[in-house]
Motif scaffolding. Structure first.
Motif, PDB file in Angstrom:
ATOM      1  N   ARG A 112       0.858  -1.200   0.000  1.00 65.13           N
ATOM      2  CA  ARG A 112       0.000   0.000   0.000  1.00 65.13           C
ATOM      3  C   ARG A 112       0.884   1.236   0.000  1.00 65.13           C
ATOM      4  N   ARG A 113       0.695   2.063  -1.066  1.00 61.61           N
ATOM      5  CA  ARG A 113       1.569   3.230  -1.229  1.00 61.61           C
ATOM      6  C   ARG A 113       1.273   4.323  -0.202  1.00 61.61           C
ATOM      7  N   PHE A 114       2.293   5.035   0.227  1.00 59.25           N
ATOM      8  CA  PHE A 114       2.091   6.219   1.059  1.00 59.25           C
ATOM      9  C   PHE A 114       3.212   7.214   0.795  1.00 59.25           C
ATOM     10  N   ALA A 115       3.018   8.443   1.260  1.00 56.80           N
ATOM     11  CA  ALA A 115       4.013   9.482   1.039  1.00 56.80           C
ATOM     12  C   ALA A 115       4.916   9.589   2.264  1.00 56.80           C
ATOM     13  N   PRO A 116       6.180   9.197   2.153  1.00 57.41           N
ATOM     14  CA  PRO A 116       7.066   9.242   3.332  1.00 57.41           C
ATOM     15  C   PRO A 116       7.193  10.654   3.920  1.00 57.41           C
ATOM     16  N   LEU A 117       7.154  11.672   3.042  1.00 56.99           N
ATOM     17  CA  LEU A 117       7.273  13.033   3.559  1.00 56.99           C
ATOM     18  C   LEU A 117       6.079  13.339   4.482  1.00 56.99           C
ATOM     19  N   GLY A 118       4.868  12.917   4.038  1.00 57.20           N
ATOM     20  CA  GLY A 118       3.671  13.135   4.847  1.00 57.20           C
ATOM     21  C   GLY A 118       3.780  12.393   6.179  1.00 57.20           C
ATOM     22  N   GLN A 119       4.338  11.170   6.108  1.00 54.63           N
ATOM     23  CA  GLN A 119       4.492  10.391   7.343  1.00 54.63           C
ATOM     24  C   GLN A 119       5.449  11.114   8.296  1.00 54.63           C
ATOM     25  N   SER A 120       6.535  11.659   7.715  1.00 55.02           N
ATOM     26  CA  SER A 120       7.496  12.379   8.564  1.00 55.02           C
ATOM     27  C   SER A 120       6.828  13.589   9.199  1.00 55.02           C
TER      28      SER A 120
END
Ligand code: ASP
Length: 538
Positions: A112-120
């Motif tokens: 499942r794709r996600f945005a690492p920047l958003g997670q950070s």
């Protein structure tokens, strides 16, 4: 700017930023993937060799996507200390900080794709929400404890206590049943489960694991055990652990004992408890100063972490839950407020709006409790003895929103599994969801844990909880808000019956005289010499 306006702006900023800059944002590069537990990373595109180090690794970075059909993703991951321990336990030699690469089939369920920047961004800001919540929660146990002692000590007549308890529990039980009837009727008529396609079902079941939920729910104590457990054998332990019903029982007994004692001996204790209670109220007001930032951070995290595909798949189900909650507010609370309590409904909602905003953004009726108490006492002029008795019990046992949600969820999950629920089954849902909502703590996600109990009671696979986990946190916001409206409705109802001089302190009156209502003081948390004078007079 008014305090409440600042909180609303904080909420709006949190929601908008969550959509734009959260881990599931469509606007940030989705260069990360969360792997499901059965995902297999292989050494080459289309290859079959399993890279054993991949097992137990849940987050990877996407380096490139192949042009093949179906596409493959080249991914990399760096082993952390935690991974190393996990892998070492399964006999794999691993070194922290080592980078590994492999390929995985591009699949919305397994990767499942996600945005690492958003997670950070979420990781960097979530402490603000946690700090705010901790500040408010810090006051919950001492506030309930001291406030209730003062309330009970000033009750005078024990028959009043029995009457208050009777009305409170009667109202809570009746409204919970009505909530369930509304939830079950809507779920049966609108049948949201029939709208879920097989592909969506796979995404929902694949993305989340119900394992923890199921094992946690298995430990829920029975109804009888819960009743017996209300009496604390060690009250200090009850206070330390924040066992709310035990704290309520202990404080009530202390208050009752104080009224039976010689006034010369009881008065200093009551005065001390009263002063400590005032300290706690002030502490909550100071903590509430952080609310605009706290709610922004909390909503950023919740909205940002909710996947859009899950939201779309569960839109009909979520819509039925929210519609049900709205119907419940209009059918169960509005008539009581208008016809029995004789207060204008909009004015009532406006008076408790700080508590509602907090309930919505924290999804916790317990954490909201100090603010609900303050709003009912300051803005609606409910007496301390009523508010300090009804609201803590309400925050612990009265969860109409949770019960309604469980009714809809049970029918929805049964519909997806193709299970027909008979009228007898639906009656079982009413009974088990009433108990489950009483047993659920006023904390985020509690209703979902006890949902497993409801499903088990009617023979629907408990793993079905996984189908609704994706939107649980969002729906929790709505059901917690409903729970807090229910608690406040019971409070003004009991207040009216006990002869409290209820009235709505208007925002203008509050702004003109900060000591009149709640928000005026939140705008202006300065030392209040007037209050000290009032105490001297008392
Ligand atoms: N979060 C809810 C509450 O605190 C309980 C639940 O439905 O999960 O009232």
């Amino acid at each position: 700017m008014q305090f409440y306006t600042k909180v609303l702006i904080g909420m709006a900023i949190g929601v908008v930023l969550g959509f734009l800059l959260g881990p599931n944002s469509r606007f940030l590069p989705a260069t990360g993937a969360i792997l499901s537990t059965d995902a297999q990373v292989v050494a080459s595109e289309g290859g079959t060799k399993l890279v054993p180090e991949a097992n137990g690794i849940d987050r990877v970075s996407i380096l490139e996507e192949s042009a093949s059909d179906p596409p493959w993703l080249k991914v990399s991951w760096t082993l952390t200390g935690k991974d190393v321990v996990r892998l070492a336990n399964s006999g794999v030699k691993a070194v922290a900080g080592e980078e590994h690469q492999g390929w995985i089939l591009s699949d919305p369920v397994k990767a499942r794709r996600f945005a690492p920047l958003g997670q950070s961004l979420v990781d960097w800001t979530e402490w603000i929400g946690r700090l705010f919540l901790a500040m408010i929660k810090m006051a919950v146990v001492p506030l309930v404890f001291f406030s209730l002692i003062v309330g009970m000590a000033s009750l005078g007549d024990f028959r009043k206590l029995g009457k208050m308890g009777g009305i409170t529990l009667g109202f809570f039980t009746a409204t919970t049943m009505v909530a369930l009837v509304i939830g079950l009727s809507l779920a049966n008529i609108l049948a949201p489960g029939d709208l879920i396609s097989d592909a969506e079902k796979a995404i929902l079941l694949g993305s989340y694991t119900a394992q923890n939920v199921v094992s946690n729910a298995a430990g829920s104590p029975s109804f009888v055990d819960q009743i017996v457990a209300i009496v604390p054998s060690n009250p200090i332990a009850a206070l330390a652990k924040g066992e709310m019903l035990q704290v309520i029982f202990f404080a009530t007994m202390i208050g009752v004992s104080l009224t039976l004692m010689d006034l010369g001996k009881s008065k200093p204790v009551i005065q001390l408890c009263d002063s400590v209670n005032e300290v706690m109220v002030m502490l909550v007001q100071i903590a509430m100063k952080l609310a605009p930032y706290g709610v922004a951070a909390l909503l950023f995290e919740v909205v940002g972490s909710t996947g859009l595909s899950v939201l779309v798949a569960l839109a009909a189900y979520g819509g039925v839950v929210i519609l049900g909650l709205l119907c419940h507010i209009l059918i169960s609370y509005l008539p009581v407020i208008v016809a029995v309590v004789r207060l204008p409904f909009v004015g009532f909602i406006q008076s408790i709006r700080s508590a509602l905003v907090l309930a919505f953004s924290t999804s916790s009726s317990s954490a909201t409790l100090p603010v609900t108490m303050e709003a009912c006492e300051s803005n609606l002029k409910v007496s301390n003895e009523v508010a300090s008795f009804v609201l803590p019990i309400g925050a612990t046992v009265n969860m109409d929103g949770t019960a309604l949600y469980q009714g809809v969820a049970a029918v929805f999950i049964a519909q997806i599994y193709g299970i027909d629920l008979s009228i007898a089954d639906q009656m079982t849902i009413v009974v088990s969801a009433t108990m489950a909502s009483i047993g659920a703590a006023g904390v985020p996600g509690a209703g979902m844990l006890t949902l497993a109990m409801v499903l088990a009671a009617v023979g629907v696979p408990v793993e079905g909880v996984a189908l609704v986990i994706g939107v649980d946190r969002i729906l929790d916001m709505f059901r917690t808000t409903t729970n807090v409206i229910g608690d406040s409705t019971a409070t003004v109802l009991v207040g009216r019956i006990q002869g409290n001089p209820l009235r709505i302190v208007s925002p203008e009156e509050d702004a003109a005289d900060p000591s009149a209502g709640m928000e005026g003081r939140l705008d202006d948390v300065e030392p209040q010499p007037v209050r000290a004078d009032e105490h001297d007079e008392a």
